[in-house]
Design an enzyme around this catalytic site. Structure first.
Site, PDB file in Angstrom:
ATOM      1  N   SER A 146       1.190  -1.574   0.165  1.00  0.00           N
ATOM      2  CA  SER A 146      -0.089  -0.037  -0.060  1.00  0.00           C
ATOM      3  C   SER A 146       0.829   1.668   0.044  1.00  0.00           C
ATOM      4  CB  SER A 146      -0.229  -0.228   1.388  1.00  0.00           C
ATOM      5  OG  SER A 146      -0.625   0.469   2.421  1.00  0.00           O
ATOM      6  N   ASP A 204       6.850   2.661   5.612  1.00  0.00           N
ATOM      7  CA  ASP A 204       6.814   2.378   4.898  1.00  0.00           C
ATOM      8  C   ASP A 204       6.693   3.281   3.765  1.00  0.00           C
ATOM      9  OD1 ASP A 204       6.357  -0.654   6.850  1.00  0.00           O
ATOM     10  OD2 ASP A 204       4.191  -0.781   5.578  1.00  0.00           O
TER      11      ASP A 204
END
Length: 385
Positions: A146, A204
């Site tokens: 994502s 991330d």
């Protein structure tokens, strides 16, 4: 505003060392994973904006007149925001029919795209365009899929809006943005991650933006300037991950912290001096120690034990990466590891019911590409829509 066609990509991420211990104030090392997410932005004259996400069977189009009505009257163009615009999020959720019980992958990916698109173009005329995004990363496996998606969205739409320039020169195959532009890309990618995950750490999207390796400690994320490119096997056990984490003793956490710091030191040495077998011996030892610690913490799983056992019979060392309780593991490959050993190991792991890829860690973050530099099979997908 003139929107041009272009391609961008961003890497996934793996946790090399320090998962779980990081929430107790210990060092974690996150590395880029050379399985990438690719995006093609194509300017159109259809008075529509479309998004194609073949990995999750999502193909959607909207009339620009529909989307223009979602822009709050108070909107001013802002190139960086720290908090989500709650009014816009609410309008988009209503528009998409998203409720608290309907936050699936498709809805979150769509909401994230529309939020960044409208936010960046809101003070000008919304442009007609089509985005196609395809990923080599499996979704829901803890590999930053994502975030790679959000980083690609941010880079493409910031360029399209004129907020940052295209770094790609006529003679380049790939190019990266300057530090200031990367920081802007990262801030908007974090917005996308907030929509998808609610309260992300920021690790991330930072890995997707800068690539290489990042040191994460007490909420501070520090990209390390140089790290060696390491070959690995990445294995997805396909056992659903679990983030449950029981109480453990402080000495185990301290030891994990020491593993992370020692690994960081060794990798730094490998960029400054000739790489020796001793470097890989130490990295393998650290992998084994950390995997034992993770089992002590209670985040192991029989499938991960099988991964470690199968690879060790071939002289290779493995550990889980991420949440554990299933999920994915990484296996270090030495430079001298024979191709036949790798091929046999991959087949052994597939025979266990796992998915397995030979890839690398430590590669570049978000990039713009010329069509010539995009893999043929990826280009075929992106140009199909």
């Amino acid at each position: 505003m003139q929107v041009t066609d272009f391609y961008v990509s961003a890497p996934g991420k793996a946790i090399l060392h320090g998962e779980h211990a990081v929430v107790h104030g210990k060092v974690a090392l996150a590395v880029s994973l050379n399985l990438r997410t690719y995006l093609r932005l194509k300017a159109t004259t259809t008075d529509k904006v479309c998004i194609n996400l073949p990995n999750i069977d999502t193909f959607l189009c909207w009339d620009l007149s529909e989307l223009s009505q979602l822009i709050p009257y108070s909107f001013d163009k802002r190139e960086e925001v720290k908090l989500l615009d709650a009014e816009l999020v609410g309008r988009l959720q209503d528009f998409l029919g998203v409720t608290n019980g309907n936050l699936d992958t498709r809805n979150m990916a769509t909401l994230s795209f529309l939020y960044i698109y409208i936010s960046l173009f809101r003070s000008s005329e919304l442009p007609s365009l089509t985005l196609t995004v395809w990923s080599e990363l499996p979704t829901g496996a803890g590999l930053g899929s994502s975030a790679a998606y959000s980083v690609c969205l941010a880079a493409a739409l910031l360029c399209a809006s004129g907020a940052i320039p295209s770094p790609l020169k006529e003679w380049d195959h790939t190019a990266r943005w300057c530090q200031e532009d990367l920081e802007l890309i990262n801030s908007w990618a974090f917005q996308g991650e907030m929509i998808i995950h609610g309260n992300p750490s920021g690790v991330d999207n930072a890995v997707g933006t800068w690539g290489g390796m990042l040191r994460f400690l007490a909420g501070k994320i520090i990209p390390l300037s140089r790290v060696p490119l390491l070959r690995i096997l990445l294995t997805n056990t396909k056992v659903p991950r679990s983030t449950k984490f029981p109480s453990i003793m402080t000495p185990v956490l301290d030891s994990v912290d020491a593993v992370s710091c020692t690994c960081e030191k060794v990798l730094s040495e490998m960029t400054r001096e000739p790489i020796r077998g001793e470097h890989y011996n130490t990295l393998e030892e650290l992998i084994d120690i950390n995997q034992h610690h993770l089992n002590v913490m209670g985040v192991g799983h029989p499938a991960l034990d099988t991964l470690c056992r199968v690879t060790l019979t071939r002289g290779l060392h493995s550990k889980l990466t991420g949440a554990g309780g299933g999920g994915c593991g990484i296996t270090l490959l030495r430079p001298e590891t024979d191709a036949s050993v790798i091929q046999t190991t991959v087949q052994d792991l597939k025979d266990c019911g796992f998915d397995c890829w030979e890839t690398s860690i430590g590669g570049p973050g978000v990039q713009q590409h010329s069509p010539l530099s995009v893999k043929e099979e990826v280009l075929e997908v992106l140009n199909h829509y």
